[in-house]
Every structure is written in structure tokens, then in C-alpha cells.
Design a protein around this motif. Structure first.
Motif, PDB file in Angstrom:
ATOM      1  N   ALA A  52      19.954  -5.955  -4.340  1.00 58.49           N
ATOM      2  CA  ALA A  52      21.392  -5.624  -5.323  1.00 58.49           C
ATOM      3  C   ALA A  52      22.258  -6.969  -4.941  1.00 58.49           C
ATOM      4  O   ALA A  52      23.914  -7.126  -5.187  1.00 58.49           O
ATOM      5  N   ALA A  53      22.373  -8.079  -3.995  1.00 58.73           N
ATOM      6  CA  ALA A  53      24.022  -8.922  -3.918  1.00 58.73           C
ATOM      7  C   ALA A  53      23.899  -9.374  -4.998  1.00 58.73           C
ATOM      8  O   ALA A  53      23.130  -9.923  -5.677  1.00 58.73           O
ATOM      9  N   GLU A  54      25.184 -10.149  -4.871  1.00 61.06           N
ATOM     10  CA  GLU A  54      25.637 -10.774  -6.232  1.00 61.06           C
ATOM     11  C   GLU A  54      25.520 -12.274  -5.819  1.00 61.06           C
ATOM     12  O   GLU A  54      24.850 -13.161  -5.128  1.00 61.06           O
ATOM     13  N   ILE A  55      25.659 -13.010  -6.870  1.00 62.99           N
ATOM     14  CA  ILE A  55      24.221 -14.160  -6.757  1.00 62.99           C
ATOM     15  C   ILE A  55      25.132 -15.281  -5.934  1.00 62.99           C
ATOM     16  O   ILE A  55      24.231 -16.074  -5.623  1.00 62.99           O
TER      17      ILE A  55
ATOM     18  N   GLY B 173      22.949 -23.902   9.360  1.00 61.97           N
ATOM     19  CA  GLY B 173      23.824 -22.535   8.329  1.00 61.97           C
ATOM     20  C   GLY B 173      24.843 -23.438   7.785  1.00 61.97           C
ATOM     21  O   GLY B 173      25.534 -23.747   8.167  1.00 61.97           O
ATOM     22  N   LEU B 174      24.971 -22.805   6.435  1.00 63.99           N
ATOM     23  CA  LEU B 174      26.273 -23.135   5.613  1.00 63.99           C
ATOM     24  C   LEU B 174      27.414 -22.121   4.750  1.00 63.99           C
ATOM     25  O   LEU B 174      26.482 -21.077   4.976  1.00 63.99           O
ATOM     26  N   LEU B 175      27.989 -22.170   4.455  1.00 64.17           N
ATOM     27  CA  LEU B 175      28.827 -21.472   3.406  1.00 64.17           C
ATOM     28  C   LEU B 175      28.496 -21.849   2.594  1.00 64.17           C
ATOM     29  O   LEU B 175      28.232 -22.399   1.755  1.00 64.17           O
ATOM     30  N   GLY B 176      28.571 -20.335   2.024  1.00 64.24           N
ATOM     31  CA  GLY B 176      28.221 -20.693   0.440  1.00 64.24           C
ATOM     32  C   GLY B 176      29.008 -21.431  -0.494  1.00 64.24           C
ATOM     33  O   GLY B 176      30.611 -21.151  -0.054  1.00 64.24           O
ATOM     34  N   GLU B 177      28.593 -22.281  -1.548  1.00 67.10           N
ATOM     35  CA  GLU B 177      29.777 -22.530  -2.089  1.00 67.10           C
ATOM     36  C   GLU B 177      30.535 -21.376  -3.428  1.00 67.10           C
ATOM     37  O   GLU B 177      29.858 -20.742  -4.431  1.00 67.10           O
TER      38      GLU B 177
ATOM     39  N   ALA C   6      19.266 -21.136  -0.265  1.00 68.32           N
ATOM     40  CA  ALA C   6      19.624 -20.452  -0.277  1.00 68.32           C
ATOM     41  C   ALA C   6      19.356 -18.957  -0.905  1.00 68.32           C
ATOM     42  O   ALA C   6      18.128 -19.203  -1.975  1.00 68.32           O
ATOM     43  N   THR C   7      19.243 -18.192   0.088  1.00 66.88           N
ATOM     44  CA  THR C   7      18.266 -16.408  -0.053  1.00 66.88           C
ATOM     45  C   THR C   7      19.229 -15.413  -0.080  1.00 66.88           C
ATOM     46  O   THR C   7      20.097 -15.228   0.507  1.00 66.88           O
ATOM     47  N   LEU C   8      19.184 -14.888  -0.907  1.00 68.42           N
ATOM     48  CA  LEU C   8      20.805 -13.859  -1.396  1.00 68.42           C
ATOM     49  C   LEU C   8      20.061 -12.268  -0.362  1.00 68.42           C
ATOM     50  O   LEU C   8      18.782 -12.633   0.133  1.00 68.42           O
TER      51      LEU C   8
END
Length: 242
Positions: A71-74, A169-173, A65-67
Motif C-alpha cells: 500500500a506504499a506510495e510510489i 542505501g540512497l534517499l529517494g528522489e 527501488a523497492t516499495l
């Protein structure tokens, strides 16, 4: 990343549908029911009456998982994982410790065509068939497909085994902090799986590992000047939330 493992479980349901297991017929690939989760076939699972047994073994490969920026949120990330599928024509091999399952180690052109057909079936059903929609709905996209044969050509050794790597590619949890349970999108995947299936049972078991973690209740909001020193803070306006 739980979503990477859930991707593997979705693929298992596509390649060995629960309905086909119950009916003992209608399997989508030459491997039939011989699709294994994160392990190779055992010697007792091979068909001893045939020259070889087509089998599939699915593994979760690398995940990241790459931000999207400094300044991106976790939870604002680009997520990617690799599904590794070992397709082979398995036979009973023997060494000083006894028999074990291994890929057929011979250059048989007919066997090679069977292995190529099995490999193509896997890619077709996961990436193109109507039944594979369960897998494709869970992922964002298929970014790369690689097929690597198992061989040491410099030594003249070749096995009837292909490793298929599907990079997705996957959606973030996202987590339900208050209620607990599986994060999304894994929760939605579990809800779509047939009751009694291997994949649903595994995901339902995992739900217990995500208990609720409720935040403390907010009791008061106060607006006033910034406190200085150790003097008691006296807000201009306060609202009691009890």
C-alpha cells in the motif's frame, strides 16, 4: 535512478578533488589524477617511463527501488545502488590491432602490494576520511563492500586488477514539479560541489533535462449530491477560485 549516477560523481570528486587537479598535487590515492568516469584509461594516459600506472575507473552498477509495502506510495521506497570501482596497475598491451591499455598480467608480489594499497585507499577515503564526507553525506549508509580480484586461477592467469563494489542505501528522489531542475537530493549535492569541478559540470548539464511540469490551476470546488444519469449536476455549494 539519477541519484545512483550522482553517487558516482560524488566519489570522483572525493578521489580527485578539484583543488588537487588545479594544484597538480595533493591527490588522496596512488592513482593521482588518473581517475576516470565510466571508462578505462587510454593508452596515451599511461606513464610510459614507469613499469605500470595505477588507475581507477568508476562505474554505476545495479540500482533498485523497492516499495516498503503493497500500500506504499510510489515515492515511499527503499533505494539501493552499487558503485563499482576498478582499481588496476595499467600497462600498454599489444595485439594484432595495436596497443591498448590493460592491467598488468604478472604475479609480481610487490605490484600486488601496491594494488592492495590503492584498493585500501579508495575504501578509506570514501568510507572513513574527512574528505569523504561529501560522499557519505549523499548516501544513507554503506551496506556492503566487496573486493574481487581479476583472475582465472584454474588457468594460472592473474591480473593486477581489483573490482571494488560498494553497495549503498540512497534517499529517494523528489522532484520540483513546478520549477523543474534536478531532483533532490541530487540538487543539494550539486550545490555542494566546487565550481569548475567535473562532477558539478556534469550535474549542471543534466538539470536542463528536467523541465517544469506545472499542474493545471484548480478553478472551482463544488459540493453536492452525486450526479445520476445524464442530468446536469447542480451543486449545493460552489466556490469560484478565479
Amino acid at each position: 535512478m539519477l541519484s545512483a549516477d550522482a553517487m558516482r560523481l560524488a566519489a570522483i570528486e572525493v578521489l580527485t578533488p578539484y583543488a588537487a587537479l588545479v594544484a597538480a598535487t595533493g591527490f588522496p590515492t596512488l592513482a593521482g589524477k588518473n581517475v576516470f568516469d565510466s571508462r578505462a584509461a587510454a593508452i596515451g594516459e599511461l606513464d610510459g617511463e614507469k613499469a605500470y600506472t595505477p588507475v581507477l575507473a568508476l562505474y554505476t552498477g545495479s540500482a533498485k527501488a523497492t516499495l516498503r509495502g503493497d500500500a506504499a506510495e510510489i515515492d515511499d521506497s527503499e533505494n539501493e545502488a552499487v558503485l563499482e570501482i576498478v582499481a588496476e596497475l595499467a600497462v600498454a598491451a599489444k595485439d594484432e590491432n595495436g596497443e591498448f591499455s590493460d592491467a598488468m598480467a604478472s604475479e609480481d608480489p610487490e605490484a600486488r602490494m601496491v594494488l592492495s594499497a590503492l584498493t585500501s585507499q579508495v575504501i578509506f577515503h570514501l568510507c572513513h576520511s574527512e574528505a569523504g564526507y561529501l560522499f557519505r553525506r549523499f548516501i544513507l549508509n554503506v551496506r556492503r563492500i566487496e573486493v574481487e580480484p581479476h583472475a582465472l586461477p584454474q588457468l594460472g592467469l592473474r591480473w593486477q586488477r581489483n573490482t571494488i563494489r560498494i553497495t549503498c542505501g540512497l534517499l529517494g528522489e523528489t522532484y520540483d514539479i513546478a520549477a523543474g531542475g534536478l531532483p533532490e537530493p541530487v540538487r543539494s549535492l550539486a550545490a555542494q560541489l566546487p565550481v569548475g569541478s567535473y562532477a558539478k559540470a556534469k550535474l549542471d548539464d543534466l538539470a536542463a533535462y528536467f523541465p517544469a511540469d506545472p499542474r493545471p490551476a484548480l478553478e472551482m470546488v463544488a459540493i453536492g449530491p452525486a450526479p445520476e444519469g445524464d442530468d446536469e449536476f447542480e451543486p449545493i455549494t460552489s466556490v469560484n477560485l478565479d
